[in-house]
Write a protein that holds these residues in place. Structure first.
Motif, PDB file in Angstrom:
ATOM      1  N   ALA A  76      20.901 -40.315  18.618  1.00 21.68           N
ATOM      2  CA  ALA A  76      21.162 -39.668  17.261  1.00 21.68           C
ATOM      3  C   ALA A  76      19.914 -38.824  16.739  1.00 21.68           C
ATOM      4  O   ALA A  76      20.218 -37.798  16.463  1.00 21.68           O
ATOM      5  N   ARG A 135      15.201 -35.852   6.809  1.00 22.97           N
ATOM      6  CA  ARG A 135      15.275 -36.910   5.921  1.00 22.97           C
ATOM      7  C   ARG A 135      16.485 -37.007   5.356  1.00 22.97           C
ATOM      8  O   ARG A 135      17.197 -38.113   5.079  1.00 22.97           O
ATOM      9  N   LYS A 136      17.267 -35.932   5.284  1.00 23.60           N
ATOM     10  CA  LYS A 136      18.818 -35.783   4.688  1.00 23.60           C
ATOM     11  C   LYS A 136      19.915 -36.533   5.422  1.00 23.60           C
ATOM     12  O   LYS A 136      20.734 -37.039   5.071  1.00 23.60           O
ATOM     13  N   GLN A 137      19.279 -36.553   6.799  1.00 22.93           N
ATOM     14  CA  GLN A 137      19.975 -37.246   8.015  1.00 22.93           C
ATOM     15  C   GLN A 137      19.817 -38.687   8.211  1.00 22.93           C
ATOM     16  O   GLN A 137      20.275 -39.372   9.071  1.00 22.93           O
ATOM     17  N   GLY A 138      18.726 -39.099   7.219  1.00 22.98           N
ATOM     18  CA  GLY A 138      18.560 -40.662   7.455  1.00 22.98           C
ATOM     19  C   GLY A 138      17.229 -40.817   8.254  1.00 22.98           C
ATOM     20  O   GLY A 138      17.056 -41.957   8.643  1.00 22.98           O
ATOM     21  N   PHE A 139      16.622 -39.871   8.841  1.00 24.60           N
ATOM     22  CA  PHE A 139      15.650 -39.942   9.997  1.00 24.60           C
ATOM     23  C   PHE A 139      14.289 -39.747   9.334  1.00 24.60           C
ATOM     24  O   PHE A 139      14.010 -38.729   8.347  1.00 24.60           O
ATOM     25  N   GLU A 140      13.165 -40.455   9.676  1.00 20.84           N
ATOM     26  CA  GLU A 140      11.904 -40.234   9.138  1.00 20.84           C
ATOM     27  C   GLU A 140      11.194 -39.017  10.380  1.00 20.84           C
ATOM     28  O   GLU A 140      11.380 -39.248  11.553  1.00 20.84           O
ATOM     29  N   MET A 154       0.742  -1.233  -0.075  1.00 18.57           N
ATOM     30  CA  MET A 154      -0.182   0.056   0.012  1.00 18.57           C
ATOM     31  C   MET A 154       0.918   1.231  -0.143  1.00 18.57           C
ATOM     32  O   MET A 154       1.764   1.573   0.816  1.00 18.57           O
ATOM     33  N   ALA A 191      20.732 -46.172  20.316  1.00 17.96           N
ATOM     34  CA  ALA A 191      21.602 -45.440  19.752  1.00 17.96           C
ATOM     35  C   ALA A 191      21.068 -44.494  18.664  1.00 17.96           C
ATOM     36  O   ALA A 191      21.460 -43.259  18.759  1.00 17.96           O
ATOM     37  N   ASP A 192      20.158 -45.235  18.034  1.00 24.54           N
ATOM     38  CA  ASP A 192      19.322 -44.182  16.799  1.00 24.54           C
ATOM     39  C   ASP A 192      18.535 -43.060  17.568  1.00 24.54           C
ATOM     40  O   ASP A 192      18.435 -41.914  17.237  1.00 24.54           O
ATOM     41  N   ARG A 223      19.725 -35.944  19.072  1.00 20.90           N
ATOM     42  CA  ARG A 223      20.945 -34.780  18.592  1.00 20.90           C
ATOM     43  C   ARG A 223      20.647 -34.219  17.214  1.00 20.90           C
ATOM     44  O   ARG A 223      20.846 -33.054  17.077  1.00 20.90           O
ATOM     45  N   THR A 224      20.146 -34.928  16.257  1.00 22.59           N
ATOM     46  CA  THR A 224      19.927 -34.348  15.024  1.00 22.59           C
ATOM     47  C   THR A 224      18.939 -33.406  14.849  1.00 22.59           C
ATOM     48  O   THR A 224      18.853 -32.416  14.367  1.00 22.59           O
ATOM     49  N   SER A 274      16.568 -47.882  17.905  1.00 19.87           N
ATOM     50  CA  SER A 274      17.410 -48.337  18.751  1.00 19.87           C
ATOM     51  C   SER A 274      17.852 -47.211  19.908  1.00 19.87           C
ATOM     52  O   SER A 274      17.514 -46.321  19.311  1.00 19.87           O
ATOM     53  N   ARG A 288      24.355 -42.808   9.528  1.00 17.72           N
ATOM     54  CA  ARG A 288      23.513 -42.426   8.363  1.00 17.72           C
ATOM     55  C   ARG A 288      24.031 -43.505   7.408  1.00 17.72           C
ATOM     56  O   ARG A 288      25.225 -43.559   6.775  1.00 17.72           O
ATOM     57  N   VAL A 317      18.372 -42.759   1.758  1.00 18.12           N
ATOM     58  CA  VAL A 317      18.880 -42.203   3.077  1.00 18.12           C
ATOM     59  C   VAL A 317      18.186 -42.648   4.196  1.00 18.12           C
ATOM     60  O   VAL A 317      16.923 -42.501   4.542  1.00 18.12           O
ATOM     61  N   THR A 318      18.888 -43.562   5.105  1.00 24.75           N
ATOM     62  CA  THR A 318      18.239 -43.954   6.437  1.00 24.75           C
ATOM     63  C   THR A 318      19.213 -44.015   7.501  1.00 24.75           C
ATOM     64  O   THR A 318      20.518 -43.805   7.254  1.00 24.75           O
ATOM     65  N   ARG A 319      18.883 -44.935   8.447  1.00 24.90           N
ATOM     66  CA  ARG A 319      19.669 -44.811   9.818  1.00 24.90           C
ATOM     67  C   ARG A 319      19.880 -46.351  10.119  1.00 24.90           C
ATOM     68  O   ARG A 319      18.869 -47.080   9.623  1.00 24.90           O
ATOM     69  N   LYS A 368      10.299 -46.591  18.015  1.00 23.57           N
ATOM     70  CA  LYS A 368      10.976 -47.944  17.440  1.00 23.57           C
ATOM     71  C   LYS A 368      12.287 -47.938  17.182  1.00 23.57           C
ATOM     72  O   LYS A 368      12.604 -49.041  16.525  1.00 23.57           O
ATOM     73  N   GLY A 402      27.969 -49.658  18.141  1.00 22.61           N
ATOM     74  CA  GLY A 402      27.051 -48.775  19.180  1.00 22.61           C
ATOM     75  C   GLY A 402      26.527 -47.557  18.438  1.00 22.61           C
ATOM     76  O   GLY A 402      25.781 -46.700  19.329  1.00 22.61           O
ATOM     77  N   SER A 448      24.892 -44.641  16.074  1.00 21.49           N
ATOM     78  CA  SER A 448      23.806 -44.473  14.997  1.00 21.49           C
ATOM     79  C   SER A 448      24.435 -43.979  13.849  1.00 21.49           C
ATOM     80  O   SER A 448      25.138 -42.954  13.801  1.00 21.49           O
TER      81      SER A 448
END
Lengths: 291, 523
Positions: free
Chosen positions: A137, A57-62, A1, A133-134, A140-141, A131, B438, B73-75, A129, B434, B436
């Motif tokens: 991660a 997703r780029k880090q491999g996680f859903e 405006m 360790a996952d 952290r991600t 582990s 990528r 890409v997965t984990r 679901k 141990g 995780s």
């Protein structure tokens, strides 16, 4: 405006007394977090969530982007427990920072955990679901070092300084750099704080707090300080309670007592001193004259 | 008189000027009104033109030369191979079955073939490679596939077991002894208990032999006794029968003598009867004596059989014991592991406690990553595919291959919407277990760098061909292309008409917002 258009509207509406209001509204901040309007907030939330999902997703996680309703539920979950109003919560748990600390990942915390709600059920199920360790991660991600600083919680607190991981990356792409700084103050709060009535109330607040032995000038400083103290005790990260040393547990207990006391007083003063003034100022800023 | 034209004209011109001014004012007013009215009148075409969107400016991006690859890409979490629990079975060579753990290895200790895994009651528990588990003591004389496995392992370790024939002989024992000594332990030889037991069994065997001899002698005596009894019985019977004959002859003489008295005849008859009774008696007595002797003989013969069996049993026990008095491998001193070396994964046993139950678990050194794939991606992943492994936040990097992909979803702890898959990590000095990690699986890749444009730059022409719009010197021209692989938002293109070079700008869309801003800025 453009200016001419605004001026034209001003001239047309000149006699109706709407001019002042319209001009004031053109420059006023939004009423939602970070001075956003409702629409801007929804859009920002959706953008951030989509960016988080892409980063994960780029880090491999859903990661399923949480919708605004979920984020909003996470935002209003702060200091809320079933069968308890906010004052009862504060009485019992203070801010719920040190008093309800478990060290558990928010996704696995079945008790009071505002961060859990804002993550969305689908993401919690995905997390469960993985582990161990996952899981570590994943958080952290997603969240970086401070696993309690989820997007919804940080948005509600208007403090993105503790965010990390994909959450911070996404926030950085949507919010302005100054909004991410720890020193950020909501423009509306800034305006209110500049009001002489509020200044007087803040002075009164600081005096009352000092009389009680607490050195705070603004209520927003209190929970931030409790969080800092908790971080100092934990020595970085968020170890589970059973991993804390006896010294850490003893310090945590003391901090919990402190948190209850300071939260109770701060909330009481807030209600007495600030709420009526804030209400009045907001009314003055946002009220529309109805013809 | 002529009127001053000027003066007349002057009067007239004044009124004319006023009139003219009035007319002009009216005209101007009318023109202004018309202009103002004209401002409000907008033709439909003009309205459409005014409300039509401004001409959009194209959004241009450069054509790139790049490698395109689509990837999953997965984990996953890295671990060593499946853990194998190690427990001890009691040895029959040892009287004290309750062994106490005396030393234990630390977690992550590497165990090679022939190494001492731990010690129990001061004795070693040694590891050998072998698929079949140890199930019995290895003693001189034992044979079978397990003995062959032991011999093969000794051979691998360089301790000569003699011929690898599946028989534990003296040479095998010597190989075992050398192996034990090389590890700093005395081989398992005869114990004082074993030696004492052998002596006891030897004495028992001597007694059994003596008893058998005595029984044999007794049996021979019994046989003679039977013969004697039979002879005696026969003789007695014959004597009695001869007496009967004599008496019958006497009876006949008396009967034939007319002078004999009646009384004499009766007496002769009586004597015959008595003699006949004596024959029966002698017969019976003989039979009883023979029967007794036969019974005694049977008892003696049974005794011979019994003592013979006892002697055999004692001899077998003695031989068995003596045979085992050599270098042996007790069952609780040997562990066969399918693959060596292994590493200690977990220690469950406690020093000083009983060696019953699992003592430790070991895994192989192969790092495996457990992961899962969504249903739609699982079909794209095949065993043997290369996998890039990393964890950016920890600076970990490795390579691996897909080891297996589950045939059905929902196995090995993953939910029903995912397929389990495992990645075998190539040898790496990095400690990955141990963590995780990528996992990036390139599904398809172009052979080297290719011309690529964003997918949104591609459009379809009316004839169905694919094309991109190239900006050159301010003009936009279409170039027909053949699209190839698409990945990461880009698509490979090969120009079919015209040329396409890296760096040339192609249109991916129109910037309406920019156009609107420009339109707003224009007066």
């Amino acid at each position: 405006m453009n200016v001419a258009y605004r001026l034209a509207i001003a001239l047309v509406l000149g006699g109706s007394g709407f001019v002042g209001s319209a001009l004031a509204q053109a420059g006023r901040p939004g009423t939602e977090e970070f001075g956003l309007t409702e629409k801007e907030l929804v859009q920002s939330v959706e953008k951030v969530e989509a960016l988080i999902a892409d980063c994960m997703r780029k880090q491999g996680f859903e990661y399923v982007p949480a919708d605004f309703r979920t984020i909003h539920r996470g935002m209003i979950a702060d200091k809320a427990m079933p069968g308890m109003d906010e004052s009862e919560f504060v009485e019992q748990y203070g801010f719920g920072i040190a008093t309800l600390y478990t060290g558990q990942a928010p996704q696995l915390n079945e008790g009071y955990c505002p961060g859990r709600i804002g993550l969305g059920e689908q993401n919690i199920e995905i997390f469960k679901k993985l582990s161990s360790a996952d899981q570590a991660a994943y958080n952290r991600t997603l969240l970086g070092e401070n696993i309690d600083a989820t997007f919804a919680v940080s948005l509600e607190a208007e403090n993105f300084s503790r965010c990390g991981g994909c959450t911070l990356k996404a926030i950085q792409q949507v919010f302005k750099p100054e909004q991410i700084r720890a020193t950020y103050v909501n423009p509306l709060t800034e305006i209110i704080n500049k009001d002489p009535r509020m200044k007087a109330a803040l002075r009164k607040y600081a005096e009352s707090m000092r009389e009680a032995g607490f050195d705070y000038n603004h209520p927003d400083e209190v929970d931030v300080d409790v969080k800092k103290r908790l971080d100092t005790i934990l020595g970085g990260g968020a170890p589970p309670l059973d991993k804390l040393s006896s010294e850490q547990l003893s310090s945590l207990k003391k901090l919990q007592e402190y948190e209850r006391k300071v939260a109770k007083l701060s909330t009481k003063l807030q209600k007495e001193l600030f709420d009526p003034i804030e209400e009045q100022i907001e009314k003055e800023m946002y009220a529309r004259q109805v013809k | 008189m002529v009127a001053s034209p000027f003066g007349k004209r002057s009067v007239m011109s004044k009124s004319r000027v006023i009139t003219l001014c009035l007319i002009l004012a009216i005209v101007l007013a009318a023109a202004g009104g018309a202009w103002l009215a004209g401002q409000g009148i907008v033709s439909p075409a003009e309205a459409a033109a005014r409300t039509a969107p401004p001409t959009p400016s194209p959004i241009l991006v450069p054509v790139e030369k790049r490698v395109l690859s689509s990837e999953i890409v997965t984990r996953g979490t890295a671990r060593f191979g499946t853990p194998l629990a190690i427990a001890l079975a009691p040895s029959l060579l040892k009287s004290n079955s309750a062994e106490l753990i005396t030393t234990l290895p630390l977690v992550n200790t590497q165990i090679k073939e022939g190494d001492v895994v731990f010690t129990a009651s001061g004795r070693p528990v040694l590891a050998l490679q072998g698929k079949a588990p140890a199930y019995r003591d290895f003693t001189p004389g034992t044979s079978g596939d397990d003995v062959r496995q032991l011999e093969q392992a000794l051979q691998r370790l360089g301790f000569d077991p003699g011929e690898v024939d599946g028989v534990y002989d003296n040479k095998t024992g010597a190989g075992v002894a050398a192996w034990y000594r090389a590890k700093g332990f005395e081989p398992f030889g005869p114990t004082p208990e074993q030696q004492a037991k052998a002596r006891v069994l030897e004495a028992a065997l001597g007694d059994a032999i003596k008893n058998k001899l005595l029984a044999t002698t007794a049996a021979a005596g019994a046989e003679l006794a039977v013969k004697n009894a039979r002879t005696k019985a026969s003789l007695g019977e014959r004597t009695a029968k001869a007496d009967v004959s004599t008496k019958i002859a006497d009876q006949a003489l008396i009967a034939l003598d007319p002078k004999s008295l009646q009384m004499a005849r009766i007496a002769a008859d009586a004597k015959v009867s008595i003699a006949q009774a004596a024959v029966e008696s002698a017969k019976l007595e003989g039979e009883v004596a023979v029967r007794s002797a036969v019974e005694a003989q049977k008892v003696a013969q049974f005794d011979v059989q019994l003592t013979g069996e006892r002697e055999q049993q004692a001899r077998a026990e003695w031989q068995n014991t003596v045979r085992k008095i050599g270098v042996s491998v007790p069952l609780d001193e040997l562990v066969f592991v399918p693959v060596l070396p292994v590493r200690v994964e977990q220690v469950m046993g406690v020093v000083g406690s009983s060696s019953n139950g699992p003592i430790l678990s070991v895994t192989d050194n192969q790092i495996v990553i457990d992961s899962s794939l969504p249903l739609d991606k699982a079909a794209l992943v095949k065993p043997g595919m290369e996998v890039s492994i990393d964890e950016p936040s920890l600076g970990l990097k490795a390579q691996g291959v897909v080891d297996q992909v589950a045939a059905t979803p929902g196995t090995r702890g993953v939910d029903g919407y995912h397929f389990y898959f495992a990645v075998r990590v190539a040898e790496t000095p990095t400690q990955l277990q141990g963590f995780s990690l990528r996992l990036t699986l390139p599904i398809k890749s172009t052979a080297g760098a290719v011309l690529a444009v964003p997918v949104s730059a591609l459009s379809l022409a009316a004839d169905g061909t694919s094309r991109v719009q190239v900006s050159k010197d301010g003009a936009l021209n279409y170039v027909t292309v053949e699209p190839g692989m698409a990945a990461e938002g880009f698509v490979e293109v090969k120009p079919k008409s015209g040329s396409l070079e890296p760096g040339q700008m192609v249109v991916i869309g129109n910037d309406f917002i920019e156009s609107l801003n420009r339109a707003e800025k224009q007066p």
